[in-house]
Design an enzyme around this catalytic site. Structure first.
Site, PDB file in Angstrom:
ATOM      1  CG  ASN A  52      -0.236  -0.092   2.524  1.00 34.08           C
ATOM      2  OD1 ASN A  52       0.715   0.650   2.778  1.00 34.08           O
ATOM      3  ND2 ASN A  52      -0.677  -0.989   3.393  1.00 34.08           N
ATOM      4  N   GLY A  69      -3.304  -9.191   2.871  1.00 29.99           N
ATOM      5  CA  GLY A  69      -2.999  -9.907   1.638  1.00 29.99           C
ATOM      6  C   GLY A  69      -1.527 -10.239   1.490  1.00 29.99           C
ATOM      7  CB  VAL A  70       0.712 -10.063  -1.515  1.00 26.34           C
ATOM      8  CG1 VAL A  70       2.203 -10.089  -1.782  1.00 26.34           C
ATOM      9  CG2 VAL A  70      -0.003 -11.077  -2.398  1.00 26.34           C
ATOM     10  CG  ASP A  71       1.955  -4.802   2.381  1.00 29.45           C
ATOM     11  OD1 ASP A  71       3.193  -4.949   2.396  1.00 29.45           O
ATOM     12  OD2 ASP A  71       1.382  -3.770   2.754  1.00 29.45           O
ATOM     13  N   GLY A 100      -6.262  -8.723  -5.756  1.00 28.78           N
ATOM     14  CA  GLY A 100      -6.840  -9.202  -4.502  1.00 28.78           C
ATOM     15  C   GLY A 100      -7.790  -8.173  -3.919  1.00 28.78           C
TER      16      GLY A 100
END
Length: 181
Positions: free
Chosen positions: A39, A47-49, A135
């Site tokens: 972000n 999510g991925v982060d 996502g």
């Protein structure tokens, strides 16, 4: 032309690199650099982060704070340490948030291009990408796949091997189908 790659998935040779689709976990990829769909604040998230920050440990957040005190603009990319991940670097990129009205496809394309540029600056020869913005940011999956494949297969780079890491079988199948043409 595709071929089966033992334990990895399917691979296609482009003019610059081998592009592979993998079914798996982005945090477990043994490559020079993994891409984080971050972000703007660059302080971790969902999510991925969130998965990358959890698996890599506090070193990633610490490096994000030091390198990106004001965050990162949508469509841009920058790197940090990979902490405890099996890669050397994390290349963070901020994809457009489709659900929030950021629908300029050029921003999504820029994420992939900028990640390859950062990888080239680092001397990375292998890189793993998630499907950026598909996502929680809500980019339509079919177009997210098209943007990823089109950009990765047309952008000149020194990267020799790129992976698109699919989290589930339907996404793996969609990416494979797109790569087959």
């Amino acid at each position: 032309m595709s071929r089966r790659t033992a334990g990895i998935g399917r691979a296609w040779k482009t003019g610059w690199m081998e592009l592979t689709v993998v079914l798996g976990d982005i945090t477990k990829q043994r490559v020079d650099a993994v891409v984080n769909a971050a972000n703007n604040a660059m302080r971790g998230g969902g999510g991925v982060d969130g998965a990358i920050h959890r698996a890599g440990g506090p070193a990633i957040l610490s490096d994000c704070i030091a390198r990106f005190p004001d965050g990162l603009a949508t469509g841009d990319a920058g790197w940090t340490t990979a902490g405890a991940l099996p890669s050397r670097w994390v290349i963070h990129t901020v994809g457009p948030n489709y659900r929030a009205g950021q629908r300029d496809r050029a921003l999504l394309v820029s994420c992939y291009r900028r990640c390859l540029e950062v990888a080239d600056d680092l001397g990375a020869v292998s890189i793993a990408f998630p499907l950026i913005s598909a996502g929680v940011y809500g980019w339509p999956k079919e177009d997210a796949i098209a943007a990823a494949v089109e950009t990765l297969t047309s952008t000149p780079t020194q990267v020799q091997a790129a992976r698109l890491v699919a989290f589930d079988q339907p996404t793996f199948d969609q990416i494979s189908s797109r790569l087959q043409g």
